[in-house]
Motif scaffolding. Structure first.
Motif, mmCIF file in Angstrom:
data_model
loop_
_atom_site.group_PDB
_atom_site.id
_atom_site.type_symbol
_atom_site.label_atom_id
_atom_site.label_comp_id
_atom_site.label_asym_id
_atom_site.label_seq_id
_atom_site.Cartn_x
_atom_site.Cartn_y
_atom_site.Cartn_z
ATOM 1 N N ILE A 196 10.994 -64.580 9.595
ATOM 2 C CA ILE A 196 10.251 -63.667 10.489
ATOM 3 C C ILE A 196 9.366 -62.738 9.652
ATOM 4 O O ILE A 196 8.196 -62.522 9.965
ATOM 5 C CB ILE A 196 11.227 -62.826 11.364
ATOM 6 C CG1 ILE A 196 12.042 -63.726 12.298
ATOM 7 C CG2 ILE A 196 10.491 -61.727 12.114
ATOM 8 C CD1 ILE A 196 11.347 -64.187 13.555
ATOM 9 N N LYS A 197 9.953 -62.219 8.554
ATOM 10 C CA LYS A 197 9.161 -61.352 7.649
ATOM 11 C C LYS A 197 7.961 -62.114 7.109
ATOM 12 O O LYS A 197 6.849 -61.616 7.064
ATOM 13 C CB LYS A 197 10.039 -60.878 6.487
ATOM 14 C CG LYS A 197 10.741 -59.572 6.761
ATOM 15 C CD LYS A 197 11.467 -59.095 5.496
ATOM 16 C CE LYS A 197 12.897 -58.713 5.846
ATOM 17 N NZ LYS A 197 13.860 -58.944 4.778
ATOM 18 N N GLU A 198 8.230 -63.349 6.695
ATOM 19 C CA GLU A 198 7.145 -64.173 6.149
ATOM 20 C C GLU A 198 6.090 -64.478 7.202
ATOM 21 O O GLU A 198 4.913 -64.594 6.883
ATOM 22 C CB GLU A 198 7.712 -65.482 5.581
ATOM 23 C CG GLU A 198 8.440 -65.305 4.259
ATOM 24 C CD GLU A 198 8.653 -66.643 3.549
ATOM 25 O OE1 GLU A 198 7.662 -67.313 3.227
ATOM 26 O OE2 GLU A 198 9.831 -67.025 3.366
ATOM 27 N N LEU A 199 6.528 -64.607 8.439
ATOM 28 C CA LEU A 199 5.581 -64.878 9.528
ATOM 29 C C LEU A 199 4.624 -63.696 9.692
ATOM 30 O O LEU A 199 3.403 -63.870 9.787
ATOM 31 C CB LEU A 199 6.342 -65.142 10.838
ATOM 32 C CG LEU A 199 5.498 -65.314 12.108
ATOM 33 C CD1 LEU A 199 4.588 -66.538 12.015
ATOM 34 C CD2 LEU A 199 6.406 -65.443 13.345
ATOM 35 N N ASN A 200 5.200 -62.490 9.702
ATOM 36 C CA ASN A 200 4.347 -61.304 9.818
ATOM 37 C C ASN A 200 3.345 -61.224 8.675
ATOM 38 O O ASN A 200 2.175 -60.907 8.875
ATOM 39 C CB ASN A 200 5.216 -60.037 9.851
ATOM 40 C CG ASN A 200 5.745 -59.768 11.263
ATOM 41 O OD1 ASN A 200 5.028 -59.919 12.261
ATOM 42 N ND2 ASN A 200 7.006 -59.392 11.350
#
Ligand SMILES: [Zn+2]
Length: 470
Positions: free
Chosen positions: A371-375
């Motif tokens: 999720i962090k990487e997606l942001n």
């Protein structure tokens, strides 16, 4: 290589199914005398997710989860309510499915009810009597002779001498040995009963799971699962009577989940510290409840508190925000990325975590890292990367754990409920202005019955929803 902790050996073992490619598993289900609470939901969520993982790993899975629909608690509760015990149990089963559905738990292949298996139960008990493992008392009760079964105590790690210290023969019981347990119990006046070769009566608790599991899955099957509070005596007795009856290994692997605790105490109906699953779902939503149950290892205890739940809810909301933001660029036509090395590596890490005795906390952490990487990928304008991450979360890893799997319909439903409540409160305010107090009071009283409390203040009417049974 999938490895699971086998309670029977106390070791993490490589999982090798009895029949290549197939997994047959039995999970002890609830005694249906009340709505399910968060503690009851844990084995259902954990072993449903484990089954999804087995399928993700390419196994075909046949899963059985029973309902205990005859029991003192069911009979007593039905008597209190003045309804038929069977109808009451049926209604509770329907409520179970309602909750399970909302929690995103898939149905098992089979959900047998104890009382549909009385014939099979009687057959096993007769077989045990014939083989000398069980005996009939003078009142028609049938008991299993624990000492006749070599290896009794091996599953729970208890020794016969230790068990003797706590064993008693209760008044009215005609056991030969305090360790023996009931396979069949003579009916007391007013109780439901079935005909048997020994007396009008009903099955003891443990025998039902032997009958349902062996009928549906065969005399030997791969995995028997349930809460760790069932290891002794329930599973110990199940194993003893099944193996005594067939002379074969009953379950190859035994898996047990830890308990949910509130302020250090086990969440249980008898202690009275329960939090109903439907209240938890209403307050925090499906993903937060599942995250709570899966972000700790299934064998560890988990502490439940509203603060912890609120933290999970916030984490889930932030994750959904990122996923929605990405989705909104494509509406419902999010493309499928081309698989590459990077995606394969992520998949390997996910599988490696879950192959290690179903280490869901590690797998969950991996999803939240993504999720962090997606942001970051969205901020950097790296569309290709963002798409790969989105795909892994929403279409691959999420569905295995039942996280970010289904749409969050609840949020929207709450929006409608709130809107409707505001509308009703506005109409009531208009009525009050027109001095139609009888109608206004009637609205207030009827909302109160539904758990919505209205308070008329100088600034206007405010409302709050009072949660019940929490
Ligand atoms: Zn059972």
């Amino acid at each position: 290589m999938l490895r699971i902790m086998n309670t029977f050996t106390g070791k993490k073992e490589e999982f090798v199914p009895l029949k290549d490619g197939w997994v047959r598993m039995y999970v002890c289900g609830p005694t249906v005398y009340s709505l399910i609470h968060v503690g009851n939901a844990r084995p259902a969520v954990v072993f449903d997710a484990f089954r999804r993982y087995l399928e993700y790993r390419g196994y075909k899975v046949v899963m059985v989860q029973n309902f205990t629909d005859i029991d003192d608690k069911i009979i007593n509760r039905a008597n209190e309510l003045g309804v038929d015990w069977y109808d009451f149990a049926s209604a509770m089963i329907a409520e179970y499915f309602r909750d399970a559905n909302e929690l995103g738990i898939r149905s098992a292949n089979f959900h047998p009810r104890t009382t549909d298996y009385v014939k099979e139960i009687i057959q096993i008990i007769q077989g045990l009597i014939d083989k000398g493992y069980a005996y009939v008392a003078s009142n028609g009760d049938v008991y299993f002779s624990v000492r006749k079964f070599e290896g009794y105590g091996q599953l729970s790690g208890k020794k016969i001498e230790e068990l003797m210290a706590g064993a008693r023969i209760e008044p009215g019981e005609e056991k030969k040995d305090p360790l023996d347990f009931a396979l069949w119990k003579a009916a007391k006046p007013g109780e439901p009963w079935w005909d048997s070769p020994w007396c009008k009566g009903r099955p003891g608790w443990h025998i039902e799971c032997s009958a349902m599991s062996m009928t549906l899955l065969g005399e030997s099957f791969d995995i028997h699962a349930g809460g760790e509070d069932l290891v002794f005596p329930h599973h110990e007795n199940e194993r003893a009577q099944s193996e005594a009856y067939t002379g074969k290994i009953f379950a190859k692997y035994w898996m047990h989940n830890g308990m949910i605790r509130i302020k250090g105490e086990k969440m249980s109906k008898s202690i009275g510290n329960i939090f109903l699953i439907r209240n938890a779902l209403r307050a925090f939503g499906r993903d937060a409840v599942r995250l709570f149950l899966l972000s700790k290892h299934y064998r560890s205890p988990i502490d439940f508190s509203e603060d912890i739940m609120r933290d999970h809810k916030r984490a889930v909301e932030r994750a959904w925000e990122a996923l929605r933001k990405f989705e909104s660029r494509y509406e419902d036509l999010v493309p499928v990325p081309k698989r590459d090395q990077w995606m394969e590596e992520k998949k390997e890490a996910f599988v490696e975590a879950l192959d290690d005795d179903f280490n869901t906390p590690k797998a969950v952490a991996l999803i939240f890292d993504l999720i962090k990487e997606l942001n970051k990928a969205m901020d950097d304008g790296n569309e290709d990367k963002a798409l790969k991450i989105y795909h892994l979360i929403r279409r691959e890893f999420g569905p295995v754990l039942g996280l970010f799997d289904l749409e969050e319909e609840r949020e929207e439903a709450t929006g409608i409920e709130e809107g409707l409540l505001n509308l009703i409160v506005d109409i009531r305010s208009e009525l009050r202005k027109e001095k139609r107090f009888d109608l206004a009071d009637s609205i207030r009283d009827r909302l109160k019955d539904m758990g919505v409390i209205l308070k008329d203040t100088r600034e206007g009417t405010i409302w709050e929803v009072k949660r019940k049974n929490v």
